[in-house]
Every structure is written in C-alpha cells, then in structure tokens.
Design a protein around this motif. Structure first.
Motif, PDB file in Angstrom:
ATOM      1  N   LEU A  56       0.354   2.723   1.474  1.00  0.00           N
ATOM      2  CA  LEU A  56       0.350   2.147   2.813  1.00  0.00           C
ATOM      3  C   LEU A  56      -1.049   2.256   3.387  1.00  0.00           C
ATOM      4  O   LEU A  56      -1.645   3.332   3.374  1.00  0.00           O
ATOM      5  CB  LEU A  56       1.335   2.888   3.719  1.00  0.00           C
ATOM      6  N   ILE A  57      -1.566   1.152   3.874  1.00  0.00           N
ATOM      7  CA  ILE A  57      -2.842   1.142   4.589  1.00  0.00           C
ATOM      8  C   ILE A  57      -2.544   0.802   6.036  1.00  0.00           C
ATOM      9  O   ILE A  57      -1.874  -0.203   6.319  1.00  0.00           O
ATOM     10  CB  ILE A  57      -3.841   0.116   4.010  1.00  0.00           C
ATOM     11  N   GLU A  89      -7.714  -3.994  -1.448  1.00  0.00           N
ATOM     12  CA  GLU A  89      -8.237  -4.737  -2.601  1.00  0.00           C
ATOM     13  C   GLU A  89      -8.380  -3.827  -3.812  1.00  0.00           C
ATOM     14  O   GLU A  89      -8.080  -4.226  -4.942  1.00  0.00           O
ATOM     15  CB  GLU A  89      -9.582  -5.363  -2.241  1.00  0.00           C
ATOM     16  N   GLU A  90      -8.822  -2.597  -3.609  1.00  0.00           N
ATOM     17  CA  GLU A  90      -8.982  -1.674  -4.732  1.00  0.00           C
ATOM     18  C   GLU A  90      -7.634  -1.278  -5.331  1.00  0.00           C
ATOM     19  O   GLU A  90      -7.508  -1.136  -6.547  1.00  0.00           O
ATOM     20  CB  GLU A  90      -9.753  -0.436  -4.289  1.00  0.00           C
ATOM     21  N   LEU A  91      -6.624  -1.093  -4.496  1.00  0.00           N
ATOM     22  CA  LEU A  91      -5.293  -0.799  -5.018  1.00  0.00           C
ATOM     23  C   LEU A  91      -4.745  -1.993  -5.799  1.00  0.00           C
ATOM     24  O   LEU A  91      -4.154  -1.826  -6.870  1.00  0.00           O
ATOM     25  CB  LEU A  91      -4.356  -0.429  -3.867  1.00  0.00           C
ATOM     26  N   PRO A 103       1.042  -1.818  -5.996  1.00  0.00           N
ATOM     27  CA  PRO A 103       1.489  -2.511  -4.780  1.00  0.00           C
ATOM     28  C   PRO A 103       0.993  -1.790  -3.532  1.00  0.00           C
ATOM     29  O   PRO A 103       1.008  -0.563  -3.454  1.00  0.00           O
ATOM     30  CB  PRO A 103       3.017  -2.448  -4.883  1.00  0.00           C
ATOM     31  N   ALA A 104       0.547  -2.560  -2.571  1.00  0.00           N
ATOM     32  CA  ALA A 104       0.017  -1.987  -1.337  1.00  0.00           C
ATOM     33  C   ALA A 104       0.543  -2.777  -0.149  1.00  0.00           C
ATOM     34  O   ALA A 104       0.645  -4.007  -0.198  1.00  0.00           O
ATOM     35  CB  ALA A 104      -1.507  -2.009  -1.343  1.00  0.00           C
ATOM     36  N   GLY A 132      -3.211 -10.805  -5.267  1.00  0.00           N
ATOM     37  CA  GLY A 132      -3.139  -9.502  -5.904  1.00  0.00           C
ATOM     38  C   GLY A 132      -1.890  -8.710  -5.564  1.00  0.00           C
ATOM     39  O   GLY A 132      -1.739  -7.565  -6.000  1.00  0.00           O
ATOM     40  N   GLY A 133      -1.015  -9.301  -4.750  1.00  0.00           N
ATOM     41  CA  GLY A 133       0.240  -8.630  -4.426  1.00  0.00           C
ATOM     42  C   GLY A 133       0.211  -7.757  -3.195  1.00  0.00           C
ATOM     43  O   GLY A 133       1.151  -6.985  -2.955  1.00  0.00           O
ATOM     44  N   VAL A 134      -0.840  -7.859  -2.374  1.00  0.00           N
ATOM     45  CA  VAL A 134      -0.914  -7.072  -1.143  1.00  0.00           C
ATOM     46  C   VAL A 134       0.027  -7.676  -0.101  1.00  0.00           C
ATOM     47  O   VAL A 134       0.018  -8.884   0.132  1.00  0.00           O
ATOM     48  CB  VAL A 134      -2.348  -7.034  -0.601  1.00  0.00           C
TER      49      VAL A 134
END
Length: 394
Positions: free
Chosen positions: A8-9, A21-23, A29-30, A125-127
């Motif tokens: 979680l961000i 982006e890094e995750l 998954p983020a 990317g799946g964010v």
C-alpha cells in the motif's frame, strides 16, 4: 474486516508514484491511496510555470544543495540523480532540454503529458489507484481510510507513506499525519517554511511596481549571498533569489541588497559625484548608475532619507530590507521538518513501525528550487519502493 493488500502506498505525488513503479517493476501488486480526486496536484501546479525536473550539474555539487541531509540522501541521489531522472523521463517519451543555468525541463514545459504517460505505464504494470481515499490514522495494526464507499481498514504487508510536507495544503500536503506517527513512537520535527517569500508592509508609492522583476542585485542574509531574480508583489518579495535565503532568514538573519553588485563602493561614489545640474536625485541615480525603476523603488522604500556622498554609495551597496518575516507555511513551496533521519533505517523504513516506509517531502530535508526538490522526491520514492519489494520477496 481489514483488507490485506500486499503493498500500500499512501499519497500519489511523485514519491508515491515512483514507489509504486518500483513495486510494479518487481512484479508485485501495489495499491495507491490518494485523498484528492486526482493525483500529483502539486506536480501539476509546479508545471504551470515550466516543470523543472532536475538540474544537470556535477553530482557532488548537486548533493551539496541538500546541506545537512546530504550524507544520508547521497546513496539515493547517486542511484537516481539528474542523469537517471532524465533517462526516466525520456523513457516516458518526453523530450527534454537544458537551460542556460543547467535546469532541465520537458520540451512541452507542462507536467500533464509526462503524468499521463506515467499513469498509463503504472496501470499497465498492475498498479491500482484509489482516489478520494483519505488516510485518517492507525487502528491498531491497520490503517484507517475514509472512502467514497465508507470507512475502510487495510493491513498491508508493506506500507509506503508519501504524504508530503505541510505546504500547499489545498493540493494535498497538509501535514495531518504528523500526530498519527508521533503516537506510534515516530519522532517528527516541527514543520517550517522552505523556499518561501517574504512579507513586506509596503508604503503606497511602490504599488506601481507590483509585478516587476528585480534584476541585477545581490542579496545577502547571514553567511549566504545570491544573485538572481525576484519579484515585487503586493504581499512582499517572491522568487528564486529570495527562496535561496529562506533558511538564513528563518533563523533571523538580516537581509541586505547590493543594488549595484558590479561596481565597487569607490566606483559608485565617483559616479554619484558627477555634476547633476538641474536633474533630480532620482534622475541622477537612474542615469549615472543605470538603476531601473524596480531597483530605484527599493532604494526609495528602504533607503530614505537618502544620505549624500560616500554614505549614499554605501547604502546602495548594502541596502537594509525591512520585512515582516517569511510568508505563512501554507504558501511555502516546500517545508523543512518532518520525519528525521534518526527515525529511519537505511531502507527508509520507520524504526518504530517495521514494514512501514516513508519517502518524499515528509522526510526532514530541504533544498532550493531548481530541480532538487523533485529529484529527491523521485529518488527517495524509488529507494523505499525497492526496499519494500525486497521485503515482500523475502
């Protein structure tokens, strides 16, 4: 029941989006939770006058701009400094150019094309992005949110806080998180304005100069001196040259202006001693010293009653600028204060709350405008995102 996302961000500014982006790059998954209806509002605001991404200069000089924070930020800035920021932006198909002072901008100047490309890549990317999700503090091990669907509790495996400082609260950085972290045992340094304008109680005669840029002066506060442009505004003095002195002014150093920095006091006195005939003193100053209306207005505002002879030259070389202090914290471009280095480990994880990281302007560092702020936000977000990915991977 609490939901348990992997990562979680909290906060969708540059630091939070870079962490996401890094995750995503690590295949993890983020979820990004943002209190506002849209993301990166402060970035978009900065882009209205030209998005200054970074500054192209020697790495050592770049790091030095961060003063006390330079040693612990150094690994992050070395890993993702000016060259890497430019490569990253070009990877988002943004053409760049470097100005005469080394500042780097997108050719489009605005932030919106870069942000659109960035958000598209994050989605690929799946964010997962959740807007209007306002974090309201901790509930035991969970994070509590007010959402359009009602209250929610999340207990992520890793959390990255990228909540900004306390400047421009209407754009999302309101510092409301400080007491919540303090209650968790995280020390938080008091917020103070950085890169802030000065409040001045002007006399009526200077109103005609409001909006005028002041060029060709040297400003000095304490041990810091700078040459650059600033603006006479209805509220006071604003602009890069003023912002560079915020730290000294915040500590109470007096401010002086050299209105003719390219002339020595003796050369100035010699010019002033020339016969002026029937010309008024104002016209004599304008012609003999080539003072433009903005500098003349400053001299008349802060220098009267004007002395004669060498004393006038001395006043022009060191004109005391009377002011009412820095503009309010909410109007500052950035803030000093926040989570200090001592509260973090080398991965930017909170020592008091394992598995929770902090990045961006909520950390206690400050730097001048000119590309330093955005670069450090991206670099710390990237650093925290990579550390969180390593923790998730095991």
């Amino acid at each position: 029941m609490p939901e348990r996302p992997a990562a979680l961000i909290v906060g969708a500014g540059p630091a939070g989006l870079m962490a996401a982006e890094e995750l995503a790059r690590a295949g993890l998954p983020a979820t990004v939770a943002e209190a506002k209806p849209s993301v990166a509002r402060k970035l978009l605001m900065a882009g209205k006058s030209g998005l200054n991404l970074t500054k192209s200069e020697d790495p050592a000089a770049f790091r030095a701009a961060f003063t006390e924070a330079a040693p612990w930020l150094a690994p992050m800035l070395d890993a993702f400094g000016p060259e890497e920021v430019q490569a990253w932006a070009r990877g988002l198909r943004q053409e760049l150019f470097t100005g005469s002072t080394g500042r780097v901008f997108p050719t489009a100047m605005k932030a919106s094309p870069l942000l659109r490309a960035w958000l598209a890549r994050l989605a690929e990317g799946g964010v997962t992005l959740r807007t209007r999700w306002r974090w309201t503090g901790f509930d035991s091990d969970a994070l509590r949110f007010d959402t359009p669907g009602g209250p929610r509790l999340l207990t992520p495996e890793v959390t990255i806080l990228a909540l900004g400082g306390a400047s421009w609260p209407r754009l999302g950085s309101d510092g409301a998180w400080a007491p919540w972290l303090a209650a968790q045992g995280v020390p938080v340094s008091p917020f103070r304005p950085a890169n802030a304008g000065l409040a001045v109680d002007w006399s009526p005669h200077i109103a005609r100069q409001f909006g005028s840029p002041v060029k060709g002066t040297r400003l000095t506060a304490g041990d810091t001196a700078t040459r650059g442009e600033y603006v006479l505004s209805e509220r006071g003095l604003e602009g890069g040259a003023i912002y560079a002195l915020t730290r000294a002014l915040r500590d109470g150093a007096p401010l002086t202006a050299d209105l003719a920095p390219d002339l020595s006091a003796d050369a100035l006195a010699a010019r002033l001693a020339r016969p002026r005939g029937k010309a008024s003193l104002t016209n004599h100053l304008r012609k003999s010293l080539r003072l433009d209306p903005a500098r003349l207005a400053l001299l008349m505002e802060f220098g009267r009653p004007l002395p004669e002879g060498p004393a006038l030259a001395a006043r022009i070389k060191a004109l005391p600028i009377r002011h009412a202090g820095l503009r309010p914290l909410a109007e500052a471009i950035s803030t000093a204060g926040g989570v200090p280095h001592a509260a973090l480990d080398d991965d930017l994880m909170l020592r008091a709350r394992p598995g929770t990281y902090a990045a961006g302007e909520m950390l206690d560092w400050e730097a001048p405008t000119g590309g330093y702020l955005l670069t450090a936000c991206l670099a710390t977000g990237r650093w925290a995102g990579r550390a969180a990915a390593r923790r998730l991977q095991g």
